[in-house]
Design a protein around this motif. Structure first.
Motif, PDB file in Angstrom:
ATOM      1  N   LYS A 103       0.822  -1.216   0.000  1.00  0.00           N
ATOM      2  CA  LYS A 103       0.000   0.000   0.000  1.00  0.00           C
ATOM      3  C   LYS A 103       0.853   1.261   0.000  1.00  0.00           C
ATOM      4  CE  LYS A 103      -3.991  -1.998   2.440  1.00  0.00           C
ATOM      5  NZ  LYS A 103      -5.020  -2.013   1.401  1.00  0.00           N
ATOM      6  N   ALA A 118      -6.732   9.855  -0.430  1.00  0.00           N
ATOM      7  CA  ALA A 118      -6.628  10.466   0.893  1.00  0.00           C
ATOM      8  C   ALA A 118      -5.190  10.913   1.121  1.00  0.00           C
ATOM      9  CB  ALA A 118      -7.032   9.451   1.953  1.00  0.00           C
ATOM     10  N   VAL A 141      -6.860   6.883   9.309  1.00  0.00           N
ATOM     11  CA  VAL A 141      -6.986   5.450   9.027  1.00  0.00           C
ATOM     12  C   VAL A 141      -5.569   4.886   9.033  1.00  0.00           C
ATOM     13  CG1 VAL A 141      -7.741   3.745   7.313  1.00  0.00           C
ATOM     14  CG2 VAL A 141      -9.029   5.862   7.627  1.00  0.00           C
ATOM     15  N   LYS A 143      -3.143   1.673   8.101  1.00  0.00           N
ATOM     16  CA  LYS A 143      -3.146   0.502   7.219  1.00  0.00           C
ATOM     17  C   LYS A 143      -1.803  -0.218   7.257  1.00  0.00           C
ATOM     18  CE  LYS A 143      -6.221   2.754   3.930  1.00  0.00           C
ATOM     19  NZ  LYS A 143      -6.593   2.918   2.504  1.00  0.00           N
ATOM     20  N   GLU A 186      -5.745  10.303   5.990  1.00  0.00           N
ATOM     21  CA  GLU A 186      -6.968  10.955   6.477  1.00  0.00           C
ATOM     22  C   GLU A 186      -8.167  10.060   6.213  1.00  0.00           C
ATOM     23  OE1 GLU A 186      -8.585  14.292   4.078  1.00  0.00           O
ATOM     24  OE2 GLU A 186      -7.283  13.581   2.491  1.00  0.00           O
ATOM     25  N   GLU A 192     -18.890   4.306  -0.801  1.00  0.00           N
ATOM     26  CA  GLU A 192     -17.870   3.550  -1.537  1.00  0.00           C
ATOM     27  C   GLU A 192     -18.425   2.955  -2.825  1.00  0.00           C
ATOM     28  OE1 GLU A 192     -15.290   0.815   0.593  1.00  0.00           O
ATOM     29  OE2 GLU A 192     -15.752   1.919   2.427  1.00  0.00           O
ATOM     30  N   LYS A 214     -19.036  -3.422   3.449  1.00  0.00           N
ATOM     31  CA  LYS A 214     -17.870  -4.020   4.113  1.00  0.00           C
ATOM     32  C   LYS A 214     -18.116  -4.356   5.578  1.00  0.00           C
ATOM     33  CE  LYS A 214     -14.162  -3.374   1.177  1.00  0.00           C
ATOM     34  NZ  LYS A 214     -14.545  -2.369   0.187  1.00  0.00           N
ATOM     35  N   LEU A 282      -9.442   4.708  -2.421  1.00  0.00           N
ATOM     36  CA  LEU A 282      -9.149   4.110  -1.108  1.00  0.00           C
ATOM     37  C   LEU A 282      -8.060   3.067  -1.252  1.00  0.00           C
ATOM     38  CD1 LEU A 282     -12.792   3.496   0.127  1.00  0.00           C
ATOM     39  CD2 LEU A 282     -11.199   5.216   1.012  1.00  0.00           C
ATOM     40  N   GLU A 283      -8.162   2.296  -2.323  1.00  0.00           N
ATOM     41  CA  GLU A 283      -7.200   1.215  -2.540  1.00  0.00           C
ATOM     42  C   GLU A 283      -7.326   0.748  -3.984  1.00  0.00           C
ATOM     43  OE1 GLU A 283      -8.257  -2.523  -0.704  1.00  0.00           O
ATOM     44  OE2 GLU A 283     -10.349  -2.260  -1.168  1.00  0.00           O
TER      45      GLU A 283
HETATM   46  P1  AMP Z   1      -8.543  -0.732   1.806  1.00  0.00           P
HETATM   47  O1  AMP Z   1      -8.107  -2.157   1.911  1.00  0.00           O
HETATM   48  O2  AMP Z   1      -7.447   0.273   1.819  1.00  0.00           O
HETATM   49  O3  AMP Z   1      -9.621  -0.429   0.816  1.00  0.00           O
HETATM   50  O4  AMP Z   1      -9.427  -0.524   3.116  1.00  0.00           O
HETATM   51  C1  AMP Z   1     -10.533  -1.344   3.381  1.00  0.00           C
HETATM   52  C2  AMP Z   1     -11.729  -0.486   3.752  1.00  0.00           C
HETATM   53  O5  AMP Z   1     -11.365   0.418   4.785  1.00  0.00           O
HETATM   54  C3  AMP Z   1     -12.248   0.375   2.644  1.00  0.00           C
HETATM   55  O6  AMP Z   1     -13.100  -0.301   1.784  1.00  0.00           O
HETATM   56  C4  AMP Z   1     -12.958   1.452   3.428  1.00  0.00           C
HETATM   57  O7  AMP Z   1     -14.218   0.981   3.903  1.00  0.00           O
HETATM   58  C5  AMP Z   1     -12.053   1.638   4.614  1.00  0.00           C
HETATM   59  N1  AMP Z   1     -11.075   2.709   4.327  1.00  0.00           N
HETATM   60  C6  AMP Z   1      -9.841   2.585   3.792  1.00  0.00           C
HETATM   61  N2  AMP Z   1      -9.233   3.774   3.667  1.00  0.00           N
HETATM   62  C7  AMP Z   1     -10.091   4.686   4.133  1.00  0.00           C
HETATM   63  C8  AMP Z   1     -10.042   6.107   4.272  1.00  0.00           C
HETATM   64  N3  AMP Z   1      -8.985   6.821   3.914  1.00  0.00           N
HETATM   65  N4  AMP Z   1     -11.133   6.714   4.783  1.00  0.00           N
HETATM   66  C9  AMP Z   1     -12.223   6.021   5.175  1.00  0.00           C
HETATM   67  N5  AMP Z   1     -12.326   4.677   5.066  1.00  0.00           N
HETATM   68  C10 AMP Z   1     -11.283   4.011   4.550  1.00  0.00           C
END
Ligand code: AMP
Ligand code: GLY
Length: 421
Positions: A103, A118, A141, A143, A186, A192, A214, A282-283
């Protein structure tokens, strides 16, 4: 051709169903598959991350094409290995799959390509990460940078929360090596959207959109899971929104990866937050979403395998897919306890009754056949999927089917598709 699908979840069952509808496929192998795929394919018991084993099995069975479902073997380089052995395979190389598996790398690349996402930073030292959190005055957030089976992202309400999560990941090493680097960013607000596209290195073919739920419980309460249900298409994906996503997100990332010397081939999944300031990433994932694939591919009328071969061969510009215009909706039935510990081996009843309903299909995920019975064998067990003239009708049909299915301690959400109306 002889086709092998790697993986054993709901995503792989819907891929297998699509393969059985393709006139190109004479023999289908699922590795390892589940009880659902055992009815339409030859299941071969093997762990999808056992790359040597998968490659040896593909050779033994004279497989002509391999489709890889999950991210772990992709990030571990199954495509590079198979290609080196002269096998045809669908999916990104390890270098391109880094877009999901690392990531911190993905974030840097997004920044380099000016892709809306973000604001955030990567850290390898916990003290630096904590200092950064202390300077933020909005929720963050945290990760784990590496793969953590969908559990490595923690959405925090306040800085104290974020500091605890940093300790958990970087000091207690809850996710092992995957948490050695963390991304702190952030917290975005909005709805989503999951955008999946076939990419052949250069050409991008965007599939029908989906929305995933989710959180574990109704009203988006509880911890995040791999996904408790999905529907397609998303009414939020207007032509204007899709135009922005294409021009500001998909094209730049595909160009960026090519420039990096890692051209992307396979399914690119952009997880997007539709914020008041526009769509933000987000990803990125390097594969079909699960359960998005069940909702999206349930609507596909064209030959998926033809499109996948075109992607592998770099001829995606010749592909035109036809879709059922009606919405589809998938309700995930999970084992009680998921996403934490749960029991396996519970007898599942009512599958035939459920499947007999109009426009309903039950995609299996964590299931296993034991003689004539089907029993639970994973966290997410079934993806009960239905089409309808409206999302509401698809939902009514899916829940009528869910009501006919039983296993001990089953857990599912009652509100899949509700925010869409
Ligand atoms: P990711 O694997 O990075 O998509 O994160 C999994 C889930 O976490 C996403 O589908 C969002 O529901 C939540 N998420 C990830 N990043 C953010 C962010 N910057 N702000 C709010 N929710 C987030
Ligand atoms: N449903 C979310 C994912 O596949 O990552």
């Amino acid at each position: 051709m002889r086709l092998m699908i790697v993986g054993g979840g709901g995503r792989e069952h819907v891929l297998a169903e699509a393969a059985t509808r393709s006139p190109r496929v004479d023999h289908l192998i699922c590795a390892p598959g589940n009880a659902g795929t055992s009815a339409i394919a030859e299941n071969i018991t093997i762990d999808p991350t056992n790359i040597d084993g998968i490659i040896a099995t593909a050779k033994d069975h004279a497989v002509d094409l391999i489709i890889v479902g999950p991210e772990a073997p992709l990030c571990a380089g199954i495509v590079d290995r198979a290609a080196a052995e002269g096998l045809r395979i669908f999916g990104p190389t390890a270098a391109a799959a880094r877009i999901e598996g690392d990531k911190s790398y993905a974030k840097d690349l997004m920044r380099k390509c000016n892709i809306p996402t973000a604001e955030g930073r990567s850290f390898t030292r916990v003290a630096d990460a904590k200092r950064y959190v202390a300077t933020r005055d909005t929720p963050q957030v945290v990760k784990a940078s590496g793969l953590a089976a969908g559990k490595g992202v923690v959405v925090c309400d306040d800085p104290a929360d974020a500091l605890n999560v940093l300790d958990d990941m970087m000091v207690a090493q809850r996710f092992g090596e995957a948490g050695a680097t963390v991304v702190v960013e952030e917290r975005l607000r909005g709805t989503e959207l999951s955008v999946l596209a076939l990419v052949d290195g250069r050409t991008i073919y965007v599939l029908e959109t989906a929305q995933d739920h989710k959180a574990l419980n109704d009203g988006d309460q509880g911890p995040n899971t791999g996904g408790m249900g999905a529907f397609s298409p998303s009414p939020l994906a207007t032509p204007e929104v899709m135009h922005i996503i294409d021009g500001e997100i998909l094209v730049p990332i595909v160009d960026g990866l090519r420039t990096e010397g890692a051209p992307y081939r396979g399914v690119l999944y952009a997880g997007i937050m539709l914020t008041p300031g526009g769509p933000k990433v987000l990803e990125f994932n390097c594969r079909f979403g699960d359960p998005e694939a069940q909702a999206v591919l349930h609507r596909l009328r064209s030959d998926l395998i033809e499109a996948i071969e075109a992607t592998v061969d770099g001829r995606l510009d010749s592909v035109e897919l036809e879709w059922d215009p009606r919405p589809a909706l998938c309700v995930v039935m999970a084992s009680g306890g998921y996403p934490e510990a749960y029991e396996k081996g519970k007898l599942i009843t009512g599958l035939e009754d459920a499947t007999a309903l109009e426009d309903v299909k039950v995609y299996h995920a964590g299931t296993r056949r034991v003689e004539t019975d089907v029993v639970t064998n994973g966290g997410r067990v079934l993806g009960v999927t239905a089409s309808g003239d409206t999302i509401a009708q698809a939902r009514d049909r899916a829940y009528s089917a869910v009501d006919r299915i039983h296993f001990d301690n089953a857990h599912y959400r009652r509100d899949i598709g509700q925010p869409a109306e």
